[in-house]
Motif scaffolding. Structure first.
Motif, short mmCIF file in Angstrom:
data_model
loop_
_atom_site.label_atom_id
_atom_site.label_comp_id
_atom_site.label_asym_id
_atom_site.label_seq_id
_atom_site.Cartn_x
_atom_site.Cartn_y
_atom_site.Cartn_z
N VAL A 282 -43.42 -44.36 94.74
CA VAL A 282 -42.74 -44.10 93.47
C VAL A 282 -41.22 -44.03 93.63
CG1 VAL A 282 -44.71 -42.73 92.62
CG2 VAL A 282 -42.74 -41.57 93.61
N ASP A 283 -40.55 -44.28 92.52
CA ASP A 283 -39.12 -43.98 92.37
C ASP A 283 -39.02 -42.97 91.25
OD1 ASP A 283 -38.22 -45.71 94.31
OD2 ASP A 283 -37.79 -47.35 92.92
N ILE A 284 -38.13 -42.00 91.39
CA ILE A 284 -37.93 -41.02 90.32
C ILE A 284 -36.45 -40.96 89.97
CG2 ILE A 284 -38.19 -38.58 89.63
CD1 ILE A 284 -40.56 -38.42 91.57
N PHE A 285 -36.17 -41.03 88.69
CA PHE A 285 -34.79 -40.98 88.19
C PHE A 285 -34.66 -39.84 87.19
CE2 PHE A 285 -36.03 -45.46 88.93
CZ PHE A 285 -35.18 -45.74 89.99
N GLU A 286 -33.44 -39.34 87.07
CA GLU A 286 -33.21 -38.20 86.17
C GLU A 286 -31.90 -38.35 85.43
OE1 GLU A 286 -32.70 -34.52 88.30
OE2 GLU A 286 -32.87 -33.29 86.49
N ASN A 287 -31.91 -37.97 84.16
CA ASN A 287 -30.65 -37.72 83.48
C ASN A 287 -30.77 -36.36 82.78
OD1 ASN A 287 -32.02 -38.13 81.07
ND2 ASN A 287 -30.89 -39.96 80.48
N PRO B 234 -39.69 -30.39 88.97
CA PRO B 234 -38.75 -29.27 89.15
C PRO B 234 -38.12 -28.82 87.84
CG PRO B 234 -37.69 -31.31 89.73
CD PRO B 234 -39.10 -31.67 89.36
N ASN C 268 -35.64 -30.67 93.32
CA ASN C 268 -36.40 -31.44 94.28
C ASN C 268 -37.80 -31.70 93.76
OD1 ASN C 268 -36.59 -32.77 96.66
ND2 ASN C 268 -36.98 -30.97 97.90
N GLU D 34 -33.51 -51.61 89.76
CA GLU D 34 -32.24 -51.06 89.31
C GLU D 34 -32.39 -49.62 88.88
OE1 GLU D 34 -30.67 -53.68 86.34
OE2 GLU D 34 -30.49 -55.32 87.80
N VAL D 35 -31.42 -48.80 89.24
CA VAL D 35 -31.40 -47.44 88.74
C VAL D 35 -31.01 -47.53 87.27
CG1 VAL D 35 -30.28 -45.18 88.92
CG2 VAL D 35 -30.72 -46.52 90.99
N PRO D 36 -31.85 -46.99 86.35
CA PRO D 36 -31.47 -47.08 84.94
C PRO D 36 -30.09 -46.47 84.71
CG PRO D 36 -33.62 -46.00 85.21
CD PRO D 36 -33.07 -46.23 86.58
N GLY E 202 -27.02 -44.50 83.82
CA GLY E 202 -26.81 -43.11 83.45
C GLY E 202 -27.80 -42.14 84.11
N TYR E 203 -28.69 -42.67 84.94
CA TYR E 203 -29.68 -41.82 85.61
C TYR E 203 -29.32 -41.64 87.08
CZ TYR E 203 -32.86 -42.25 81.62
OH TYR E 203 -33.43 -42.19 80.38
N ARG E 204 -29.73 -40.51 87.62
CA ARG E 204 -29.52 -40.25 89.05
C ARG E 204 -30.86 -40.43 89.76
NH1 ARG E 204 -27.25 -36.42 85.91
NH2 ARG E 204 -29.05 -35.03 86.03
N PRO E 205 -30.85 -41.12 90.91
CA PRO E 205 -32.10 -41.26 91.65
C PRO E 205 -32.50 -39.94 92.30
CG PRO E 205 -30.33 -42.41 92.79
CD PRO E 205 -29.74 -41.86 91.54
N ARG E 206 -33.77 -39.57 92.20
CA ARG E 206 -34.27 -38.34 92.80
C ARG E 206 -35.18 -38.61 93.98
NH1 ARG E 206 -30.64 -35.13 92.18
NH2 ARG E 206 -30.28 -34.24 90.11
N LEU E 207 -35.86 -39.73 93.94
CA LEU E 207 -36.77 -40.10 95.02
C LEU E 207 -36.84 -41.63 95.03
CD1 LEU E 207 -38.85 -38.98 97.14
CD2 LEU E 207 -40.57 -39.10 95.34
N ARG E 208 -36.63 -42.21 96.19
CA ARG E 208 -36.71 -43.67 96.28
C ARG E 208 -37.70 -44.04 97.37
NH1 ARG E 208 -32.35 -46.32 93.92
NH2 ARG E 208 -33.86 -47.98 93.75
N GLU E 209 -38.82 -44.56 97.01
CA GLU E 209 -39.82 -44.99 97.99
C GLU E 209 -40.07 -46.48 97.91
OE1 GLU E 209 -42.62 -40.97 98.18
OE2 GLU E 209 -43.28 -42.69 97.00
#
Lengths: 107, 138
Positions: free
Chosen positions: A24-29, A70, B4, B77-79, B81-88
């Motif tokens: 997975v990839d996880i992104f946040e705003n 979180p 996290n 691509e990172v959308p 305005g978003y910050r990456p939290r986990l990249r697998e």
């Protein structure tokens, strides 16, 4: 006669294993988290997303994974879409999880 | 770290990746995510390759010099305005090849892409297929 050879060393390479852990990839705003999972071979009907007690349960075909989120999720507004063998889950933050802007009084 | 994300059941995979990063400096090119299954039957070979998120126009399938080669590119691509939290998930160019026996009818190979799985059917040459001979009683 049919035989199977597992060539890769990815999540499904174990052959007999029916369950796999998707990458997975996880992104946040400020407003939401986005979880993108690789679930090749899964049709949209095979996707199940559950948010309970700050836990995200994702099931897509043979793929299964659980995360602790979180922060608080507005679980009524969670959406998911599946295409090209990927599932994208949008988890809107509940107001408590959003950063609060503190008004600065000008005197 | 405050925000996290925790995999409730296992963290091994991300740990492994972190170790790879610190040992190799940069991410080594990996084809781990391109999981393949090869099956064989009377009609020929079937190769199923996982290529989630790869568009048809970014895939190239060739049969030459006795090998099936699948190459392509995945962009992540990172959308905005978003910050990456986990990249697998791996991005970038990839290539996988499968050696073929001379029994394959190269002209009749067909490939299709559905829900992130590329399926390649490689039929056996006709003259090699077992033919049942009818026995007539006299």
């Amino acid at each position: 006669m049919t035989f199977q050879v597992a060539v890769g060393c990815g999540p499904r390479a174990a052959g007999a294993a029916r369950e796999a852990t998707p990458l997975v990839d996880i992104f946040e705003n400020d407003d939401e988290w986005i979880v993108v999972a690789d679930v090749p071979g899964t049709s949209p009907e095979g996707v199940e997303v559950n948010v309970e007690n700050s836990r995200l349960h994702l099931r897509a075909g043979d793929y299964r994974r659980t995360f602790r989120v979180p922060g608080k999720v507005d679980s009524d507004k969670v959406t998911a879409e599946a295409k090209l063998g990927m599932v994208t889950v949008h988890l809107p933050k509940s107001d408590a999880a959003k950063p609060r802007k503190v008004p600065v009084a000008v005197s | 770290m405050l925000s996290n994300w925790q995999d409730v059941e296992r963290t091994f995979r991300s740990l492994e990746r972190q170790m790879n990063r610190s040992f190799f400096g940069s991410e080594p090119q990996s084809t781990d995510w391109l999981d393949a299954t090869v099956t064989s039957d009377e009609a020929g070979l079937n190769v199923a390759l996982h290529v989630p998120g790869v568009l048809e126009e970014n895939l190239r399938v060739t049969v030459e010099d006795g090998a099936l080669v699948v190459s392509g590119e995945r962009t992540i691509e990172v959308p905005k305005g978003y910050r990456p939290r986990l990249r697998e998930r791996e991005a970038g160019k990839f290539s996988r090849s499968f050696r073929l026996s001379s029994q394959i009818d190269v002209e009749s190979v067909v490939a299709s892409l559905k829900e992130g799985v590329l399926t390649v059917h490689l039929p056996k040459r006709k003259e090699l297929k077992a033919r049942q001979v009818v026995v007539t009683a006299s």
